[in-house]
Design a protein around this motif. Structure first.
Motif, short mmCIF file in Angstrom:
data_model
loop_
_atom_site.label_atom_id
_atom_site.label_comp_id
_atom_site.label_asym_id
_atom_site.label_seq_id
_atom_site.Cartn_x
_atom_site.Cartn_y
_atom_site.Cartn_z
N LEU B 188 6.29 -19.62 16.22
CA LEU B 188 7.68 -19.97 15.94
C LEU B 188 7.87 -20.47 14.51
O LEU B 188 8.97 -20.38 13.97
N GLY B 189 6.82 -20.99 13.91
CA GLY B 189 6.92 -21.39 12.51
C GLY B 189 7.17 -20.18 11.63
O GLY B 189 8.02 -20.20 10.74
N SER B 230 6.08 -26.77 23.44
CA SER B 230 4.67 -26.77 23.83
C SER B 230 3.74 -26.80 22.64
O SER B 230 2.55 -27.00 22.78
N MET B 231 4.26 -26.59 21.43
CA MET B 231 3.38 -26.63 20.26
C MET B 231 3.66 -27.88 19.44
O MET B 231 4.81 -28.19 19.17
N PRO B 232 2.61 -28.58 19.02
CA PRO B 232 2.84 -29.75 18.17
C PRO B 232 3.21 -29.30 16.76
O PRO B 232 2.72 -28.28 16.29
N ASP B 233 4.11 -30.03 16.09
CA ASP B 233 4.25 -29.80 14.66
C ASP B 233 3.62 -31.01 13.97
O ASP B 233 2.99 -31.85 14.61
N LEU B 234 3.77 -31.11 12.68
CA LEU B 234 3.03 -32.15 11.95
C LEU B 234 3.56 -33.55 12.24
O LEU B 234 2.97 -34.54 11.86
N GLN B 235 4.71 -33.66 12.94
CA GLN B 235 5.24 -34.99 13.20
C GLN B 235 5.23 -35.34 14.68
O GLN B 235 5.83 -36.31 15.10
N THR B 236 4.53 -34.53 15.48
CA THR B 236 4.52 -34.77 16.92
C THR B 236 3.48 -35.82 17.30
O THR B 236 2.34 -35.75 16.87
N HIS B 237 3.88 -36.79 18.09
CA HIS B 237 2.92 -37.76 18.62
C HIS B 237 2.98 -37.80 20.14
O HIS B 237 2.04 -38.20 20.79
N GLU B 238 4.11 -37.39 20.71
CA GLU B 238 4.29 -37.48 22.15
C GLU B 238 3.39 -36.46 22.87
O GLU B 238 2.87 -35.55 22.27
N ARG B 239 3.29 -36.66 24.18
CA ARG B 239 2.56 -35.71 24.99
C ARG B 239 3.30 -34.37 24.97
O ARG B 239 4.53 -34.32 25.06
N LEU B 240 2.53 -33.30 24.87
CA LEU B 240 3.15 -31.97 24.83
C LEU B 240 3.66 -31.57 26.21
O LEU B 240 3.09 -31.97 27.22
N ARG B 307 13.28 -33.31 18.12
CA ARG B 307 12.99 -32.41 17.01
C ARG B 307 14.27 -31.80 16.46
O ARG B 307 14.46 -31.67 15.26
#
Lengths: 315, 319
Positions: B188-189, B230-240, B307
C-alpha cells in the motif's frame, strides 16, 4: 570477561568468504568489524539491504559459519572459539533460529511432530509420551491444533509453515531467538498474524530476539533498538524512535527516505535522499569509528563528522 | 469484474497472492495459460474487443501498444541474449533497420538510467544488478512506444532504495510520454506513491474502487480496512489488527461474500448473499453489505482511524 548487563555481545566480528583460486582468488568481507550488544528480554533489529551482511551476522553468531575474526559472548561465555561437543550443546540449548523460507527450512519427509520434536530428541528426551505432550503444547501456543501433528509440511499454507518453524525454534526453550526475515515471504494479511504471534511469545517467555529484516517499518515496530548495516558495516545503532526521528548517518537517512508509506499526501511530496559513500564521506585524513553520540545512539563516523552530528542534535 | 483505465492515469490493482490481479492482467495481454477460459465479458481497447481479437492481430498490440513489466526481471530476460538485442527486438519486428533500432535502444537505455549505454549494449543480463535488470525490462517495454504500460509487481523483488528509484522512473516516463499505467502490487505504500485510482481485489472480485485519496482517507470496505491496519508504518506502536484465516480456495468458492469468513464485521447476510456494489461518490464504489441502509453503524479499527487523522493533520500542515 563480558558484562553481565548483556545477554549477547558481539565484538569486532568479521566474516569473509573466498572465491576463485590462484591469482583470481578474491576475498569478500561480508561482515566487517561489527560490534553490538543485546540486553536480556530485548529485541534488537538488524536492517539493511540485500547483501549487506545482516543474515551472515546472524548465522555466524549461531555458528552456522565460523567467524573469521572477532568474538561473540553469550551470557559472558565466549561462543566464537573452537567448536567442541560441549559448546555445540551449549549453543543449541540457548539459541535457536527462525528462517525466512518456511518451505525450504522444513524437511518434506518428516511429519510436523517429528520436525518440532527433533530438538527435544537431540537433547536426550527419550520418553515418546513426553515429546508428544510438549509438541502438542507448542502447537497450541503457535495457533495450530493437535491434529496437525501427523501431517507433512506440504499440507500447510505459508503462514502455518512459519508457525511450525517458530514452534520448532521455541520448543527447546531457548533464551535467544535469531529470527531471519521471518515474515518477508508471507502475504500481507498473514504477516500481521505472525508478527503478533512473535510478540505474544516474546512477552510470555521473556525471550531475547535478534530480528533480521530488510523492511524498516516491520523492524521498527518489532524492535527496541535497531542497527543499520551497509556493506558489511554497522553504520548506526539507536532506539527505534531515535533512529526514525533523528537519523544521523547519511545511509540511514537515505533508507528512511526511500520507504513508501500508505499516505498519498506524503508520498506525492516525497524527496528521496541518495547515498553515495564516495561523496558522502571524506575519510582520506581521518578514519571513521563507532561513536556514542548521545545515550544509546551510536554512529560510525570520523571526528569532524562527529562534531557536525553533535551540532545537529543540539548537544 | 469491470474497470476502466483512463488516458494518462495510473490505476493500481491491490490484492494478496491468489486474488486474481495477475490473471486479469494476463487476460488483457492475451497470455492466459491454456486451461483458462474467458467465460464472458469483454475487454475494450480503443474500440476493439480484445477477447475476440485473433492471435495474429494480438501480436501487433502486445509489446507495441501495450507494454508489460514483470515482477522478476531475471526470468523476464533471455539469459543468453545480449541486452541490446533484447531491447531492439521489438523495433526490428516492426520493420525498422538495424542502425535505427540500435540508436533508439541506446536512447531508451539512457532514458531509464542505465549508465554507459554504448558499453552495456553488448552485455548479458547476468552482468547487471537487480535494479538495472528491471530498468532493462522497462526499456524493452517502452521500445514499442506503447500507450499503456502494465506493471506486475515491478518492485517487489527489489531493495527499498532501488524500489524508490524505479518508482520515480516509472512516474517520470509516464509523465514524459503521457502513458496510462496499470500497476499491480500488494504494497500500500507503493500504491500511495504511484496511483491516481485504486482497485482493491479479493478472491477474484473488485471489492472497492476509488481515487487514491478516497481509499486512504475514507476506506469503506472491511477488507480495505483490514489490509490498511495490518501493516505497521514507521509510527505504529499499537498491536496490529491481523486478518484471521487465509484467503479462500477458489476451486470451491464460498457462498455469499468471499471475505465474510475473515471479516470481523460480517453479518448474517454476508454468508448468504453476495453484496451488491454501493456507490459512495462518482469515483468511489464498494461491495459490502455494511453500506446498506439497514446495516448497523460500525466503527473502523482504531489503529486505522488514528492513522487517517494523522494523515489529515499532515495534509492541513501542508496547506
Amino acid at each position: 570477561m563480558a558484562d553481565a548487563e548483556y545477554i549477547l555481545e558481539v565484538k569486532h566480528l568479521c566474516q569473509t568468504f573466498e572465491s576463485g583460486r590462484g591469482r583470481k582468488k578474491i576475498t569478500v568481507k561480508a561482515v566487517d568489524d561489527v560490534s553490538f550488544s543485546i540486553r536480556p528480554s530485548e529485541t534488537f533489529g538488524l536492517v539493511g539491504e540485500s547483501g549487506c551482511g545482516k543474515t551472515t551476522t546472524g548465522r555466524t553468531i549461531i555458528r552456522l559459519y565460523d567467524p573469521a575474526s572477532g568474538q561473540v559472548f553469550f551470557n559472558g561465555r565466549e561462543i566464537s572459539g573452537r567448536m567442541t561437543g560441549e559448546l555445540r550443546r551449549y549453543l543449541t540449548d540457548n539459541i535457536a533460529m527462525i528462517f525466512q523460507d518456511p518451505i525450504e527450512s522444513l524437511n518434506p519427509r518428516m511429519t510436523i511432530e517429528e520436525i518440532i520434536g527433533e530438538g527435544l530428541r537431540v537433547r536426550g528426551v527419550k520418553d515418546k509420551q513426553e515429546i508428544r505432550r510438549r509438541v502438542n503444547e507448542m502447537l497450541c501456543k503457535v495457533g495450530l491444533t493437535q491434529e496437525h501433528a501427523t501431517r507433512y509440511p506440504h499440507e500447510f499454507s505459508g503462514g502455518q509453515r512459519q508457525r511450525i518453524g517458530i514452534a520448532r525454534a521455541m520448543i527447546t526453550q531457548p533464551k535467544l531467538i535469531i529470527a531471519d526475515e521471518p515474515v518477508s515471504a508471507l502475504d500481507v494479511s498473514i504477516q500481521a498474524q505472525v508478527i503478533n504471534l512473535l510478540n505474544d511469545l516474546k512477552e510470555e517467555m521473556g525471550l531475547t530476539v535478534l530480528f533480521i529484516a530488510h523492511n524498516l517499518s516491520v523492524v521498527k515496530y518489532f524492535s527496541d533498538r535497531i542497527g543499520v548495516m551497509y556493506f558489511g558495516k554497522l553504520v548506526e545503532v539507536a532506539r527505534g524512535d531515535d533512529l526514525y526521528k533523528k537519523p544521523l548517518h547519511p545511509y540511514t537517512r537515505s533508507l528512511l527516505s526511500a520507504i513508501p508509506e500508505p499516505n498519498p499526501f506524503t508520498e506525492r511530496s516525497r524527496r528521496r535522499i541518495d547515498y553515495d559513500p564516495k561523496t558522502a564521506h571524506d575519510y582520506s585524513r581521518e578514519s571513521p569509528r563507532m561513536v556514542e553520540i548521545e545515550q544509546e545512539h551510536f554512529v560510525y563516523c570520523s571526528p569532524s563528522e562527529e562534531a557536525a552530528y553533535q551540532k545537529q542534535l543540539g548537544l | 469484474m469491470s474497470f476502466e483505465l483512463r488516458r494518462g492515469e495510473t490505476l493500481a490493482i491491490v490484492g494478496e497472492s491468489g486474488s486474481g490481479k495477475s490473471v486479469s492482467i494476463k487476460s488483457i495481454m492475451g497470455i492466459l495459460p491454456s486451461n483458462a477460459v474467458v467465460e464472458s465479458g469483454s475487454i475494450e481497447y480503443d474500440g476493439m474487443d480484445l477477447t475476440k481479437v485473433s492471435e495474429e492481430q494480438f501480436h501487433k498490440l502486445r509489446g507495441h501498444r501495450i507494454g508489460l513489466i514483470f515482477q522478476d526481471p531475471l526470468s523476464a530476460l533471455n539469459p543468453i541474449m545480449k541486452i541490446g538485442k533484447q531491447i531492439t527486438e521489438v523495433r526490428r519486428l516492426s520493420g525498422y533497420g538495424k542502425k535505427e533500432a540500435r540508436a533508439r535502444a541506446l536512447e531508451l537505455m539512457e532514458a531509464v538510467g542505465i549508465p554507459d549505454p554504448e558499453k552495456r549494449f553488448d552485455q548479458y543480463p547476468f552482468q547487471f544488478s537487480g535494479g538495472m535488470r528491471q530498468r532493462i525490462v522497462i526499456a524493452i517495454a517502452l521500445a514499442g512506444d506503447p500507450e499503456i504500460l502494465i506493471c506486475d509487481e515491478p518492485t517487489t523483488a527489489l531493495d527499498v532504495t532501488v524500489q524508490a528509484r524505479i518508482l520515480e522512473l516509472i512516474n517520470r516516463i509516464k509523465q514524459e510520454r503521457g502513458l496510462s499505467v496499470i500497476f499491480i502490487t500488494h504494497d500500500l505504500g507503493v500504491v500511495a506513491n504511484v496511483a491516481d485510482r485504486v482497485n482493491m481485489m479479493y478472491a477474484g472480485k473488485i471489492v472497492e474502487t476509488g481515487t487514491s485519496e478516497e481509499i486512504f482517507l475514507e476506506p469503506a470496505h472491511p477488507y480495505t480496512w483490514a489490509l490498511l491496519s495490518s501493516m505497521p508504518d514507521l509510527q505504529t506502536h499499537e498491536r496490529l489488527v491481523a486478518i484471521p484465516g487465509t484467503p479462500p480456495n477458489m476451486i470451491d468458492p464460498p457462498k455469499g461474500d468471499a471475505f465474510a469468513a475473515r471479516n470481523r464485521y460480517a453479518m448474517k447476510i454476508d454468508f448468504e448473499k453476495e453484496p451488491p456494489i454501493f456507490k459512495l461518490s462518482d469515483t468511489h464504489d464498494a461491495a459490502t453489505w455494511l453500506l446498506h441502509p439497514n446495516a448497523p453503524a460500525v466503527e473502523i479499527p482504531p489503529i486505522l482511524r488514528e492513522r487517517i487523522e494523522r494523515m489529515k493533520g499532515e495534509m492541513g500542515n501542508r496547506g
